[in-house]
Design a protein around this motif. Structure first.
Motif, PDB file in Angstrom:
ATOM      1  N   ASP A  86      -4.126   4.763 -13.071  1.00 26.54           N
ATOM      2  CA  ASP A  86      -2.669   4.846 -12.702  1.00 26.54           C
ATOM      3  C   ASP A  86      -2.142   3.438 -12.764  1.00 26.54           C
ATOM      4  O   ASP A  86      -1.054   3.032 -13.169  1.00 26.54           O
ATOM      5  CB  ASP A  86      -2.359   5.345 -11.200  1.00 26.54           C
ATOM      6  N   TYR A 112       5.014   0.246  -5.142  1.00 26.73           N
ATOM      7  CA  TYR A 112       4.174   1.463  -5.950  1.00 26.73           C
ATOM      8  C   TYR A 112       3.268   2.178  -5.181  1.00 26.73           C
ATOM      9  O   TYR A 112       3.085   3.439  -4.783  1.00 26.73           O
ATOM     10  CB  TYR A 112       3.575   0.837  -7.337  1.00 26.73           C
ATOM     11  N   SER A 146       5.183   3.606  -1.587  1.00 24.34           N
ATOM     12  CA  SER A 146       5.771   4.881  -2.140  1.00 24.34           C
ATOM     13  C   SER A 146       4.722   5.931  -2.212  1.00 24.34           C
ATOM     14  O   SER A 146       5.097   7.175  -1.614  1.00 24.34           O
ATOM     15  CB  SER A 146       6.592   4.713  -3.188  1.00 24.34           C
ATOM     16  N   PHE A 147       3.615   5.563  -2.733  1.00 24.72           N
ATOM     17  CA  PHE A 147       2.381   6.683  -3.011  1.00 24.72           C
ATOM     18  C   PHE A 147       2.016   7.369  -1.349  1.00 24.72           C
ATOM     19  O   PHE A 147       1.839   8.372  -1.495  1.00 24.72           O
ATOM     20  CB  PHE A 147       1.529   5.946  -3.803  1.00 24.72           C
ATOM     21  N   LYS A 169       4.210   9.798   0.453  1.00 23.82           N
ATOM     22  CA  LYS A 169       4.622  11.145  -0.149  1.00 23.82           C
ATOM     23  C   LYS A 169       3.765  12.200   0.637  1.00 23.82           C
ATOM     24  O   LYS A 169       2.591  12.076   0.769  1.00 23.82           O
ATOM     25  CB  LYS A 169       3.906  11.179  -1.635  1.00 23.82           C
ATOM     26  N   MET A 193      -5.101   7.983  -6.379  1.00 21.56           N
ATOM     27  CA  MET A 193      -4.434   7.211  -7.281  1.00 21.56           C
ATOM     28  C   MET A 193      -5.970   6.230  -7.536  1.00 21.56           C
ATOM     29  O   MET A 193      -6.886   5.967  -6.758  1.00 21.56           O
ATOM     30  CB  MET A 193      -3.782   6.268  -6.582  1.00 21.56           C
TER      31      MET A 193
END
Length: 293
Positions: free
Chosen positions: A141, A286, A289-290, A293, A108
């Motif tokens: 991002d 955000y 949650s990244f 993953k 990111m």
């Protein structure tokens, strides 16, 4: 994380914000260049280090978050490889000021741009202040416009987004600098309000001291300002000159370089934090949650 401009966008407060957000959710490490350090290669930062060993900002991170692995290496690929050898193995590595390091592909990209010096209003070095063309923002991002006025309203935020010509996929947020209502040293905390009748010397070695000067001026404090270049390495002559001042307030970054040379009774620092004007929860979700993953 990084910027298109040269310095002064608030990277350190953003790194600290991310550390606070993630340190209890993942095994965390930070990797910085260690700007102006007098050593070479990969180094793990210890709380006992000096700014000359590892750089002022990495040392600041380690002293505030001793449980987090903090490392320095100008070669980010080499730094990442060495960090991955550590035990426990970090699950998340925050790359401080690595937006232009094309040999490393981050999961990111967070791009910072100061409200008073938006990258869309600038051009590349040497005529302007950009490290790369404005089109470099397309890699981001998340774009955070930093150092905004506290009262920045939705209409003004929309106008800035339009000016930046952000892509629909990019998350754009606005943040401001929050100065704690107190100053600190290694052993004590003092309300800044108590300084109204105590003249002091403000010492800064940062890219843009104007917000701090404005903050103290609006509080009606009486001070003189000694300004040094960003990341200034204080010489023996500088130190001896500063020792003549009975009460010094400095930035946290400068404090880690001065604290071993000047009495803690005379030397204090002003803590700062980055705060989102709105949508903090959206940003936090955000990021979290990244990493899940």
């Amino acid at each position: 994380m990084g910027n298109l401009s040269v310095g002064g966008t608030g990277k350190s407060p953003m790194v600290e914000y991310l550390i606070r957000l993630l340190k209890d959710k993942a095994v965390l490490a930070t990797l910085s260049r260690g700007y102006k350090r007098e050593t070479k290669g990969f180094q793990l930062v210890k709380t006992s280090a000096t700014a000359k060993d590892v750089g002022d900002e990495p040392l600041q991170f380690k002293k505030k978050f001793s449980e987090v692995l903090v490392a320095v290496d100008a070669d980010r690929r080499n730094g990442i490889a060495n960090i991955k050898k550590q035990v426990p193995n970090p699950e998340v590595i925050l790359l401080d000021d690595a937006y232009q390091h094309r040999k490393v592909k981050a999961g990111m990209y967070i791009l910072l741009s100061s409200y008073y010096d938006l990258y869309c209003d600038d051009i590349v070095l040497p005529t302007g202040n950009l490290r790369e063309p404005r089109s470099g923002a397309d890699r981001a991002d998340v774009i955070v416009v930093t150092k905004c006025p506290n009262h920045l309203n939705n209409k003004e935020q929309i106008a800035i987004k339009d000016k930046l010509k952000v892509k629909p996929s990019q998350l754009v947020l606005f943040s401001t600098i929050h100065y704690g209502g107190f100053i600190m040293n290694t052993s004590d905390t003092k309300s800044i309000q108590n300084m109204k009748n105590t003249p002091f010397t403000l010492v800064t070695g940062i890219a843009n001291p104007k917000p701090l000067i404005k903050y103290y001026s609006e509080l009606g404090l009486e001070f003189t300002h000694i300004n040094y270049p960003d990341h200034h390495n204080f010489s023996e002559q500088d130190i001896n000159s500063l020792k003549a001042h009975p009460f010094i307030i400095t930035t946290e970054k400068d404090y880690v370089r001065l604290v071993s040379h000047i009495s803690s009774e005379s030397l204090w620092y002003q803590p700062i934090e980055m705060q989102f004007i709105n949508d903090q929860e959206k940003f936090d979700d955000y990021i979290i949650s990244f990493i899940k993953k």
